[in-house]
Motif scaffolding. Structure first.
Motif, mmCIF file in Angstrom:
data_model
loop_
_atom_site.group_PDB
_atom_site.id
_atom_site.type_symbol
_atom_site.label_atom_id
_atom_site.label_comp_id
_atom_site.label_asym_id
_atom_site.label_seq_id
_atom_site.Cartn_x
_atom_site.Cartn_y
_atom_site.Cartn_z
ATOM 1 N N ARG A 195 0.828 -1.204 0.000
ATOM 2 C CA ARG A 195 0.000 0.000 0.000
ATOM 3 C C ARG A 195 0.869 1.265 0.000
ATOM 4 N NH1 ARG A 195 -5.470 0.256 1.388
ATOM 5 N NH2 ARG A 195 -5.342 -1.868 2.219
ATOM 6 N N SER A 196 1.960 1.246 0.768
ATOM 7 C CA SER A 196 2.805 2.445 0.863
ATOM 8 C C SER A 196 3.482 2.753 -0.471
ATOM 9 C CB SER A 196 3.852 2.277 1.968
ATOM 10 O OG SER A 196 4.684 1.152 1.701
ATOM 11 N N ASP A 201 0.741 4.086 -2.916
ATOM 12 C CA ASP A 201 0.320 5.456 -2.606
ATOM 13 C C ASP A 201 1.403 6.471 -2.959
ATOM 14 O OD1 ASP A 201 -2.093 4.536 -1.721
ATOM 15 O OD2 ASP A 201 -1.629 4.716 0.421
ATOM 16 N N ARG A 202 2.654 6.108 -2.727
ATOM 17 C CA ARG A 202 3.753 7.056 -2.926
ATOM 18 C C ARG A 202 4.127 7.213 -4.393
ATOM 19 N NH1 ARG A 202 7.197 5.055 0.770
ATOM 20 N NH2 ARG A 202 6.318 6.401 2.370
ATOM 21 N N LYS A 209 -0.236 5.872 -7.314
ATOM 22 C CA LYS A 209 -1.637 6.291 -7.177
ATOM 23 C C LYS A 209 -1.981 7.489 -8.063
ATOM 24 C CE LYS A 209 -5.075 7.245 -3.583
ATOM 25 N NZ LYS A 209 -5.270 7.385 -2.107
ATOM 26 N N GLU A 210 -1.129 8.500 -8.080
ATOM 27 C CA GLU A 210 -1.461 9.731 -8.813
ATOM 28 C C GLU A 210 -1.560 9.514 -10.324
ATOM 29 O OE1 GLU A 210 1.666 12.843 -9.291
ATOM 30 O OE2 GLU A 210 2.831 11.577 -7.913
#
Length: 377
Positions: free
Chosen positions: A39-40, A43-44, A47-48
């Motif tokens: 997940r980390s 997200d880092r 995700k964007e």
């Protein structure tokens, strides 16, 4: 006619991107892609850019190293997804879990039976592996490791069907890797390179990869010792490449007693893979050197002496000092290991890790393993 002997195999295509953005943009992900990620890291770095994949996170299945329970849950989700391609982004645990999905074996066969090869292993789905640590080398190997909870030990499955189709190296993914995981994974890569170098299955082809990995890793550790931990940030590409080279070496020549002896510690006390291996590195190689000083170990000590700048007879002492400066090694008792387990662990390794012991520089007896466990206790 002489019997054909396979010397070397590298079936995985290896590519490199500077950034996660480049990878997402060029990989053309769709809803038929099953993306397994931490997940980390997602997200880092991902995700964007809104990858259009069916995304699942490792923490949905559990924490730590893969277990049969975690793999069963993952297999159920993959089967329901209807996806046709697997993309694994993360450490060795995530990539190892994803490797089992490529077989498409229905859940009528459980994970333990798959790892024991009680069912036929074939490849049904392609796998793209993207390492987010610099140690496992799983992105170029045909091996998957899991803890069998009912057996209280780790099992390894080695089969050509498990080779990822593509390994994607992205140095950027190491930038936010916590120091503990950076250090233990990089030491694990060094172990892969050293164990494969002295393996009975090693040859000139595998040695080239082992030697370059050892050189890159030790020079990296020496620079970190001289300049500080943050110096690693200027060497992320080198550490990731070294891990990949070591992975290619052990995918062909195998790992040995260091890995074998670490498995009961990992399985019983849930010590991370790289950290568990680190406990046994110098003790195992010093035993190799004592028992058979004039074999392949001689070439290894000469090579290590050159890069460490010390006499051959001092290399493992010097290596221990160097690695202790990167991250201290703890006595086994600090993990909770009990004195009576010195014997039971040795028995367990001899009974369940024959594949790894057969790839060791020498075949360890129970007594030799007990001596090593005791010396580290």
């Amino acid at each position: 006619m002489g019997k054909q002997m396979e010397l070397f195999r590298e079936t995985t295509k290896i590519v490199k991107y500077e950034t996660a953005k480049e990878f997402v943009m060029e990989s053309s992900m769709t809803k038929e892609d099953f993306l397994l990620c931490s997940r980390s890291v997602f997200d880092r770095y991902f995700k964007e850019y809104e990858p259009k994949a069916c995304v699942h996170f490792k923490d949905e299945y559990g924490s730590g190293e893969p277990t049969d329970v975690m793999i069963e849950k993952l297999r159920a989700d993959f089967e329901k997804s209807g996806c046709k391609r697997i993309i694994a982004v993360g450490g060795g645990a995530i990539i190892d879990m994803a490797k089992i999905l490529v077989t498409g074996i229905p859940q009528t066969a459980d994970a333990v039976s798959i790892f024991k090869k009680e069912v036929e292993i074939t490849k049904k789905y392609p796998l793209i592996a993207v390492p987010a640590t610099c140690g496992a080398g799983s992105e170029v190997s045909s091996v998957s490791i899991m803890e069998a909870t009912s057996l209280h030990t780790k099992l390894g499955l080695a089969d050509p069907a498990l080779f990822p189709d593509k390994a994607v190296l992205i140095p950027e993914l190491l930038r936010e890797l916590p120091y503990f995981f950076f250090a233990t994974s990089a030491i694990d890569a060094l172990i892969h390179a050293m164990e494969s170098y002295v393996s009975p299955k090693a040859n000139l082809y595998t040695e080239m990869f082992s030697e370059k990995a050892i050189d890159l890793l030790i020079r990296g550790f020496l620079r970190m010792t001289a300049e500080g931990k943050e110096a690693r940030m200027e060497m992320l590409d080198e550490f990731l490449t070294a891990s990949n080279l070591a992975g290619i070496a052990f995918a062909n020549a195998g790992t040995g007693a260091v890995h074998a002896m670490s498995y009961p510690l990992s399985g019983t006390y849930h010590v991370t893979h790289g950290e568990a291996n680190y406990q046994f590195l110098t003790a195992v190689f010093q035993t190799y050197q004592t028992c058979r000083p004039n074999g392949k170990i001689r070439q290894l000590t000469k090579m290590l002496g050159n890069v460490l700048g010390c006499r051959e007879e001092d290399v493992f002492k010097k290596l221990e000092e160097l690695l202790s400066g990167i991250i201290p090694r703890k006595p086994l008792r600090e993990y909770g290991m009990k004195e009576e387990e010195i014997r039971s662990f040795s028995v367990s390794v001899q009974e369940s890790q024959k594949r790894l012991l057969g790839q060791s520089y020498i075949w360890f007896t129970k007594e030799q393993m007990e001596d090593i466990y005791r010396s580290l206790y």
